[in-house]
Enzyme design. Structure first.
Site, short mmCIF file in Angstrom:
data_model
loop_
_atom_site.label_atom_id
_atom_site.label_comp_id
_atom_site.label_asym_id
_atom_site.label_seq_id
_atom_site.Cartn_x
_atom_site.Cartn_y
_atom_site.Cartn_z
N CYS A 188 33.34 55.17 20.75
CA CYS A 188 33.56 53.84 21.34
C CYS A 188 33.26 53.99 22.82
CB CYS A 188 35.01 53.42 21.10
SG CYS A 188 35.52 52.01 22.11
N HIS A 225 34.33 52.53 25.32
CA HIS A 225 35.50 52.49 26.22
C HIS A 225 36.05 53.90 26.49
CE1 HIS A 225 35.69 48.16 25.38
NE2 HIS A 225 36.65 48.05 26.28
N1 DGL Z 1 33.50 49.47 23.36
C1 DGL Z 1 33.49 49.08 22.01
C2 DGL Z 1 33.07 50.15 21.07
O1 DGL Z 1 32.28 50.95 21.51
C3 DGL Z 1 34.39 48.01 21.56
C4 DGL Z 1 35.77 48.32 21.25
C5 DGL Z 1 36.57 47.12 20.87
O2 DGL Z 1 36.28 46.04 21.38
O3 DGL Z 1 37.44 47.26 20.02
O4 DGL Z 1 33.44 50.24 19.94
#
Ligand code: DGL
Length: 264
Positions: free
Chosen positions: A185, A187
């Site tokens: 992810c 993030h």
């Molecule tokens: N940044 C995202 C990912 O790579 C989204 C995470 C989310 O919105 O739950 O999965």
């Protein structure tokens, strides 16, 4: 002809890809969209994730993007085929490039990869499929880390709260002792410091970075794309602007515009 790069994510996570884009392509323009009204994507169904991904891509193409980097593991894991069949521009996701990098590391080591991702990403099995396609002997352990995204979206990337959840999610992976840990992810690289402290020793693979490297191979070094980065969100631009400055280590990131993504 100029190439305009569009980068999107559910929120602040895609900035980890934008930061890598800035490192690799100094002074080249990109347009960023963060769907802050609808974050998180990782708890949603595959159908909803696809609907959001269509709107995000359409918005960036309307803004002039001629190459899209899907800087979101959840969208990359659940919607890439559908995006590619709906739109004509090249669309690069994070799953294949990150799987390739991790497989290279694991094949030269003990043959083990851990994937950290949202619930929707882990459920899709997309990283595991992509790794096994490269080397079927690699063992893969996938772990959902649902609290990581809200921690990042609220600026808790260091300190006790982040460490508490990192220990909770990562403890089972310590004995697996992977060669490479995919931050599946986008993030999660914002939490790299705490993740590395718990997982002492494994190489972290930044999925957004690997997608940018894959895009750079497609673009070549001297593509034309002039102008300042543009940022768009679907809600609360001032919160995004505040955290974007901290995450990008900048005094200013420029104007963050708010748009109605449901109209696309
Ligand atoms: N940044 C995202 C990912 O790579 C989204 C995470 C989310 O919105 O739950 O999965």
């Amino acid at each position: 002809m100029a190439t305009t790069i569009g980068i999107f994510d559910s929120g602040l996570g895609g900035l980890t890809a934008a930061a890598e884009f800035e490192k690799l392509f100094k002074n080249k323009k990109y347009i960023y969209f963060g769907d802050t009204a609808r974050v998180p994507y990782g708890t949603k169904s595959a159908d909803t994730i696809c609907r959001y991904a269509f709107q995000d891509t359409k918005f960036l193409i309307n803004k002039g993007a001629s190459l899209i980097i899907v800087a979101c593991g959840t969208v990359s894991a659940n919607a890439m085929d559908k995006l590619n069949s709906k739109f004509d521009v090249p669309i690069i996701g994070v799953v294949e490039p990150a799987a390739k990098k991790a497989a290279e590391i694991a094949s030269a080591g003990k043959g083990r990869v851990t994937v950290l991702g949202t619930a929707a990403t882990v459920k899709s099995n997309a990283y595991e499929r992509a790794i096994k396609k490269i080397d079927s002997s690699i063992e893969v352990l996938s772990v959902p880390c649902p609290m990581f995204v809200p921690l990042v979206e609220n600026g808790y990337t260091h300190g006790e709260a982040a460490m508490l959840f990192a220990k909770e999610y990562l403890q089972p992976t310590v004995s697996f002792d992977a060669d490479a840990v995919i931050l599946g992810c986008t993030h999660y690289p914002h939490l790299s410091d705490v993740i590395s402290q718990v997982l002492n020793g494994s190489t972290l693979v930044n999925s957004g970075k690997e997608a940018v490297v894959a895009a750079s191979k497609l673009l070549g070094a001297d593509f034309v794309s002039e102008g300042d980065a543009e940022y768009y969100v679907s809600d609360a631009p001032e919160c995004f602007e505040h955290l974007a400055r901290i995450f990008m280590k900048k005094d200013a990131v420029g104007k963050v515009n708010c748009i109605d993504i449901e109209s696309f």
